[in-house]
Design an enzyme around this catalytic site. Sequence first.
Site, PDB file in Angstrom:
ATOM      1  N   CYS A  68      -3.716 -14.945  39.812  1.00 51.44           N
ATOM      2  CA  CYS A  68      -3.688 -15.427  38.426  1.00 51.44           C
ATOM      3  C   CYS A  68      -2.673 -16.535  38.196  1.00 51.44           C
ATOM      4  CB  CYS A  68      -3.417 -14.273  37.468  1.00 51.44           C
ATOM      5  SG  CYS A  68      -1.706 -13.646  37.515  1.00 51.44           S
ATOM      6  N   HIS A 107       1.176 -11.146  34.787  1.00 51.35           N
ATOM      7  CA  HIS A 107      -0.154 -11.759  34.775  1.00 51.35           C
ATOM      8  C   HIS A 107      -0.132 -12.930  33.803  1.00 51.35           C
ATOM      9  CE1 HIS A 107      -4.472 -12.060  35.263  1.00 51.35           C
ATOM     10  NE2 HIS A 107      -4.692 -11.817  33.992  1.00 51.35           N
ATOM     11  N   ASP A 122      -9.315 -16.110  30.921  1.00 50.16           N
ATOM     12  CA  ASP A 122      -8.701 -15.513  32.109  1.00 50.16           C
ATOM     13  C   ASP A 122      -9.684 -15.657  33.264  1.00 50.16           C
ATOM     14  OD1 ASP A 122      -7.531 -14.034  34.093  1.00 50.16           O
ATOM     15  OD2 ASP A 122      -7.169 -12.258  32.876  1.00 50.16           O
TER      16      ASP A 122
END
Length: 290
Positions: A68, A107, A122
Amino acid sequence: MNLEEYFSRISFHGSCNNLDLATLKLLHKQHVLSIPFENLSVHCGERITMDLEVIFNKIVRSSRGGWCLENNFLFGWVLRQMGYDTEMLGSRVFNSATNDFYTTDNHLINKVVIDGKAYITDVSFGMSSQLWEPLELVSGKDQPQAAGACRLIDKGDHWVLEKTGRKPKVVNPEFAKSSLVNQKLKKPLYSFTLVPREARHFLEVCHSLQTDPRSLFTNKSICSLQTPTGFRGLVGWTYSEVTYKPEEGVDVLDMRDIPDDEIDQILREKFNIKLQNKLQPVNKTAYYTL
């Protein structure tokens, strides 16, 4: 770094002039269908950084994937370069071992505002938890995704993302009780606040995720790529092809173990990844599901 190289990498052929939701959705989906979520660098002796140019060279020019902190950092840069109103946010992944969220941001996600409405993007959570398109930042609304329904919940001082999926149908009997098979239909994914973050906010966690012996990413080598019908995943030596069957209410899991001498071939053929350094697959005990 330039947008044209990125657009070519994800096979995006839309207009760069329409900064609307439809374009954002197309960019988001093309990214997850083209660029793997993977932490293979950790197990190839490579260091993962928060240097955007290094990330661009790795993901765009060297046809790799990333986790991520790489994928969403890159995606946010793309959106800003295009002219979208976007900012990075930090989030805290749900820890099944403690039944709570981690206490620090681990994250990275992005918030995008279009015509006064906010959306969460995302492109790098992986496996069946991967979003295929942005979520409108509205509380309590079921928002359908390929892998199931997602719901954002406003808790006042933070937001929570929950996902409701489908029952797993495992083709291979020997994997029916595998710890990789998710038996929970509903689960929280992560929590987040709307406080804007800069890249430096993630420097410490970027280091710890790839060095801490307790980190999921040091305990397992992971690679996943979304497909038009589901996703492919490689965890350690276990390769899975998952097909979504929403009309039947199931996800079909075809799983098998790969011998060491076939790992590189699987990465090339199924994930379009050719590693420069030798991968040492790892699958130690740590909670992780497809």
